[in-house]
Structures are given as C-alpha cells and as structure tokens.
Design a protein around this motif. Structure first.
Motif, PDB file in Angstrom:
ATOM      1  N   LEU A  31      10.762  12.335  10.675  1.00  0.00           N
ATOM      2  CA  LEU A  31       9.604  11.451  10.676  1.00  0.00           C
ATOM      3  C   LEU A  31       9.052  11.264  12.086  1.00  0.00           C
ATOM      4  O   LEU A  31       7.832  11.306  12.293  1.00  0.00           O
ATOM      5  CB  LEU A  31       9.975  10.103  10.069  1.00  0.00           C
ATOM      6  CG  LEU A  31      10.376  10.099   8.588  1.00  0.00           C
ATOM      7  CD1 LEU A  31      10.579   8.678   8.097  1.00  0.00           C
ATOM      8  CD2 LEU A  31       9.335  10.817   7.741  1.00  0.00           C
ATOM      9  N   LYS A  32       9.924  11.077  13.068  1.00  0.00           N
ATOM     10  CA  LYS A  32       9.449  10.874  14.431  1.00  0.00           C
ATOM     11  C   LYS A  32       8.736  12.121  14.952  1.00  0.00           C
ATOM     12  O   LYS A  32       7.680  12.022  15.600  1.00  0.00           O
ATOM     13  CB  LYS A  32      10.616  10.515  15.352  1.00  0.00           C
ATOM     14  CG  LYS A  32      10.191  10.268  16.791  1.00  0.00           C
ATOM     15  CD  LYS A  32      11.383   9.966  17.684  1.00  0.00           C
ATOM     16  CE  LYS A  32      10.951   9.827  19.129  1.00  0.00           C
ATOM     17  NZ  LYS A  32      12.094   9.604  20.043  1.00  0.00           N
ATOM     18  N   ALA A  33       9.297  13.297  14.679  1.00  0.00           N
ATOM     19  CA  ALA A  33       8.671  14.534  15.139  1.00  0.00           C
ATOM     20  C   ALA A  33       7.279  14.689  14.541  1.00  0.00           C
ATOM     21  O   ALA A  33       6.335  15.092  15.227  1.00  0.00           O
ATOM     22  CB  ALA A  33       9.547  15.733  14.772  1.00  0.00           C
TER      23      ALA A  33
ATOM     24  N   LEU B  78       4.734   4.851   8.847  1.00  0.00           N
ATOM     25  CA  LEU B  78       5.927   5.345   8.162  1.00  0.00           C
ATOM     26  C   LEU B  78       5.579   5.889   6.784  1.00  0.00           C
ATOM     27  O   LEU B  78       6.078   6.944   6.378  1.00  0.00           O
ATOM     28  CB  LEU B  78       6.959   4.222   8.044  1.00  0.00           C
ATOM     29  CG  LEU B  78       7.690   3.861   9.342  1.00  0.00           C
ATOM     30  CD1 LEU B  78       8.512   2.594   9.154  1.00  0.00           C
ATOM     31  CD2 LEU B  78       8.588   5.013   9.788  1.00  0.00           C
ATOM     32  N   GLY B  79       4.721   5.185   6.054  1.00  0.00           N
ATOM     33  CA  GLY B  79       4.329   5.659   4.730  1.00  0.00           C
ATOM     34  C   GLY B  79       3.624   6.999   4.775  1.00  0.00           C
ATOM     35  O   GLY B  79       3.900   7.892   3.962  1.00  0.00           O
TER      36      GLY B  79
ATOM     37  N   GLU C  61       0.829  -1.209   0.000  1.00  0.00           N
ATOM     38  CA  GLU C  61       0.000   0.000   0.000  1.00  0.00           C
ATOM     39  C   GLU C  61       0.861   1.256   0.000  1.00  0.00           C
ATOM     40  O   GLU C  61       0.516   2.254  -0.653  1.00  0.00           O
ATOM     41  CB  GLU C  61      -0.948  -0.024   1.189  1.00  0.00           C
ATOM     42  CG  GLU C  61      -1.978  -1.150   1.101  1.00  0.00           C
ATOM     43  CD  GLU C  61      -2.993  -1.115   2.210  1.00  0.00           C
ATOM     44  OE1 GLU C  61      -2.892  -0.255   3.107  1.00  0.00           O
ATOM     45  OE2 GLU C  61      -3.917  -1.953   2.186  1.00  0.00           O
ATOM     46  N   ASN C  62       1.968   1.229   0.724  1.00  0.00           N
ATOM     47  CA  ASN C  62       2.879   2.377   0.699  1.00  0.00           C
ATOM     48  C   ASN C  62       3.422   2.609  -0.707  1.00  0.00           C
ATOM     49  O   ASN C  62       3.514   3.756  -1.172  1.00  0.00           O
ATOM     50  CB  ASN C  62       4.047   2.151   1.666  1.00  0.00           C
ATOM     51  CG  ASN C  62       3.660   2.348   3.111  1.00  0.00           C
ATOM     52  OD1 ASN C  62       2.588   2.867   3.424  1.00  0.00           O
ATOM     53  ND2 ASN C  62       4.533   1.930   4.014  1.00  0.00           N
TER      54      ASN C  62
ATOM     55  N   PRO D  21      17.432   2.294   9.883  1.00  0.00           N
ATOM     56  CA  PRO D  21      17.080   2.710  11.244  1.00  0.00           C
ATOM     57  C   PRO D  21      15.614   2.438  11.587  1.00  0.00           C
ATOM     58  O   PRO D  21      15.163   2.801  12.674  1.00  0.00           O
ATOM     59  CB  PRO D  21      17.359   4.215  11.221  1.00  0.00           C
ATOM     60  CG  PRO D  21      17.048   4.615   9.813  1.00  0.00           C
ATOM     61  CD  PRO D  21      17.468   3.439   8.956  1.00  0.00           C
ATOM     62  N   TYR D  22      14.874   1.812  10.662  1.00  0.00           N
ATOM     63  CA  TYR D  22      13.442   1.585  10.872  1.00  0.00           C
ATOM     64  C   TYR D  22      13.189   0.094  11.045  1.00  0.00           C
ATOM     65  O   TYR D  22      13.343  -0.693  10.102  1.00  0.00           O
ATOM     66  CB  TYR D  22      12.632   2.147   9.704  1.00  0.00           C
ATOM     67  CG  TYR D  22      12.854   3.621   9.501  1.00  0.00           C
ATOM     68  CD1 TYR D  22      12.316   4.550  10.385  1.00  0.00           C
ATOM     69  CD2 TYR D  22      13.629   4.088   8.445  1.00  0.00           C
ATOM     70  CE1 TYR D  22      12.541   5.912  10.224  1.00  0.00           C
ATOM     71  CE2 TYR D  22      13.858   5.440   8.268  1.00  0.00           C
ATOM     72  CZ  TYR D  22      13.307   6.348   9.163  1.00  0.00           C
ATOM     73  OH  TYR D  22      13.542   7.696   8.999  1.00  0.00           O
TER      74      TYR D  22
END
Length: 388
Positions: free
Chosen positions: A316-318, A301-302, A61-62, A98-99
């Motif tokens: 991304l985390k922020a 993540l996507g 899907e991503n 890192p993911y």
C-alpha cells in the motif's frame, strides 16, 4: 431509480473485475489534543468529534465501494486525555493494526513514528501543520494529509503577489502555533519577493469585545502605509477584532479575514457540495480542515486497497507514493503525494466566512513538474532524507 443505477454499476464492476480475496482493513484514529489556553471569545467552540467525524465519513465511503469488492474497513477511535499515556495507547493500537490516523501535535507524531512497534506501520498526520515534519524532522512511515503552514502561507503570498500588494504588515500572537505560522508567512513573503515592512506581537489581555475600536487603531498606527495586514492567530483569539479597526483601512488575511485553509464550508465547486452534504448528514455540523484531513487519510487507504487488492503496508505504501496514485479530493484536480517527504499535494482554498475567493496555486504560478509543488517545501528546499 438512482439506487438501482448504483447497484447495477456495482454488479458490473464486480463482473468485470477478477476474483478478489476477502480483505478487512482495521484502522485506528488516535487523538490527543492539548488543553487550549483561554481565548477572548468562545463564539466558535471546538467540536468534540473534531477529526473523528471526518474519519468516520471516510470509513463509510470506503465500505460503500468495498462492499462490491469483498473489501471491508473498520475504524477504531482512541482518544487519550491530555495527561494520558499517548505512547502506551499507540503501542496498543499498533498491536491491533499497522494503520494509524493521528490527530496529535508534531512532537507526539514523531514520537509515535519512532516507536519500535511502528517500524513497519503506516501513519497519517491529520493535525500537525509544522513545517519541520516535512523537512529535517520527517519520518518515512509518516504521511501528511493536512497542509503545512508553508503551503498555507505560500497560497496567501501568491494571492498578494497576484494583487500586487507588495508591502505587508503583520500581527502575531505569542503561542507557539502563532509563532510557527508567523515564521511561515515571513519566509513565504521572502520567497515571493514581498516585504513584511512592519511587525508587532499581540500582548493584550484586555477584553477586546469592548475596547477593540479604541485599542486596535492605536496598536496599528505606527505601521504606516501597507497593502495587507497578516494575522498569525492560530488559536482564534484576537484576530477577529482587527478587521475594520486598523488605523489604516486595509484588508486582513492569515488566521482571520482571508484565510488559506485545507477545507471550508464555502467550498462548493468540483462536487464539494455533495461531500459537504454527506458530512453534515453524518455529523450535524460543517466539515473543518481537520475533518477533511482525516477523511482524506481514510480515503487514501481505501483507494490504495481498491487499486492493489492488498492489505499489507509495503504494497500500500509503495502504491500511495507512486506516480499511479490519485485521490479525488473535491478540489478540482487529483491529489497525490510528494514522494520525497510524504506530503499530500493539494490546492489551498482562500476563503472568507461567506465565500471562496480563489484557490491556489493561482494561474501563472508554474512549476517544472507540478504546479501544486509551488505551495510549501519543494524537493530542493526540503531536507527530508527519510524517503530516499
């Protein structure tokens, strides 16, 4: 015609958006599942691709969205044997990306999060429901897409309070997962002003397939008058034999009977039927809570990459922990994260084998900020300090 419409929409999206850089996000699904103790029945075998299939659907899907935005996603699956070196496998995975999407027990998830190589990584817990991971044992680089035991227990207690079933009894197994869920049920009952008036530990090792009708009535006779029987049987060992066999005829709930879950095949509203169909086409089976949690991690993540056009962990985390983030989770409302402990807010369906009964939070259970925070540890209750 449908395909042409989707293609045209993709062209419009590309034409409307600013020029985007090519991004390729590598993600590792890391799994180590402890051996399962013997159980009374093997009617419901655990799929070999448990969780993996959910992550694979998320990858598909991503990439469906990413192809219009010059963004790609690659998923690597790493399965570690029960006696294998999980720490070494995690270090190797972190050297590549890192993911990490984790399906490991709670202590192993903490161990991986504490590795020096994971200091600048972003990890997703899709398997461990332990409340401690959202409490004092939290880690700033570990987010949770699987609901906690406390969230599941609160969903069930909201239903009991809604039905005015204020006297509860409980049967719990001896496995650590059973004990943890029983503790969550007990704490939730206290939280909502309900009483667990009687408890017993399941100690039988006999074949209940032949003797449940004789043994269970005697086992539950001393419970007296109660409104609902709670079952803490997270290994799916004995719970199935309690319904219709209790001395006092009452509904059962918890690990069997009426079950609070992250996901189930009977969830069909809010577009869920389409997600179920896509998963079944991919995996040839029904989607489980672990599959849903892994799918959600991939989609988180996507969504973050799509919205930020970035692939670095800090950005991304922020965004993921910000008020701007929303995930369409096919549960009737947008999902987002609790910024104080990294738990994905989500409604909890209460299901039987053949139907969705109701979804928590139930009507009338309000919260000053977000009704979904009535499920599980709220910010004043959580001792997590890693996110401050």
């Amino acid at each position: 015609m449908f395909r042409q419409t989707i293609f045209g929409l993709g062209l419009m999206l590309c034409g409307a958006a600013p020029a985007l850089a090519d991004l390729n996000l590598p993600i590792t699904f890391l799994q180590q599942i402890p051996p399962r103790p013997p159980v009374l029945s093997n009617l419901d075998p655990i799929p070999d691709d448990l969780g993996i299939a959910g992550a694979q659907l998320g990858e598909l899907e991503n990439n469906t969205t990413g192809q219009f935005l010059n963004q790609g996603y690659t998923l690597e699956v790493v399965q570690v044997a029960p006696d294998g070196d999980l720490a070494e496998a995690a270090r190797a995975a972190l050297a590549r990306s890192p993911y990490l999407v984790l399906n490991v027990p709670a202590t192993q998830a903490q161990m991986i999060a504490d590795l020096p190589e994971a200091a600048e990584a972003l990890l997703f817990n899709t398997g461990a429901r332990d409340v401690s991971l959202r409490d004092a044992g939290c880690r700033a680089n570990l987010l949770h897409t699987i609901p906690s035991d406390a969230m599941r227990a609160d969903a069930l207690m909201q239903f009991a309070l809604f039905k005015r079933w204020d006297k509860l009894a409980m049967v719990a197994g001896m496995h650590p997962r059973d004990v943890a869920f029983a503790t969550a049920l007990r704490n939730s009952a206290t939280k909502y002003g309900l009483g667990v008036i009687a408890e017993k530990t399941w100690t039988f090792d006999a074949d209940m397939r032949r003797s449940a009708a004789q043994e269970v009535p005697l086992f539950t006779q001393e419970f007296g008058d109660f409104a609902m029987l709670l079952i803490a049987d997270e290994l799916d060992d004995f719970g199935r034999y309690l319904a219709y066999n209790t001395w006092t005829p009452r509904p059962v709930a918890g690990s069997d009977g009426l079950r609070p879950v992250a996901w189930d095949r009977v969830v069909e509203q809010w577009g869920a039927a389409q997600l179920q169909s896509r998963f079944h086409e991919l995996a040839g089976r029904d989607m489980t809570p672990h599959d849903y949690a892994a799918w959600a991690a991939m989609r988180v993540l996507g969504e973050a990459v799509t919205r930020t056009n970035a692939d670095d962990v800090a950005t991304l985390k922020a965004y993921i922990l910000s008020d701007k983030f929303e995930l369409a989770g096919f549960k009737g409302r947008a999902l987002n994260f609790r910024h104080w402990n990294g738990q994905l807010r989500q409604p909890i369906p209460l299901v039987t084998d053949r139907a969705l009964v109701i979804q928590a939070p139930l009507p009338g259970f309000l919260h000053q900020f977000n009704e979904m925070d009535s499920l599980g540890l709220d910010q004043p209750e959580s001792e997590c300090e890693a996110f401050e």
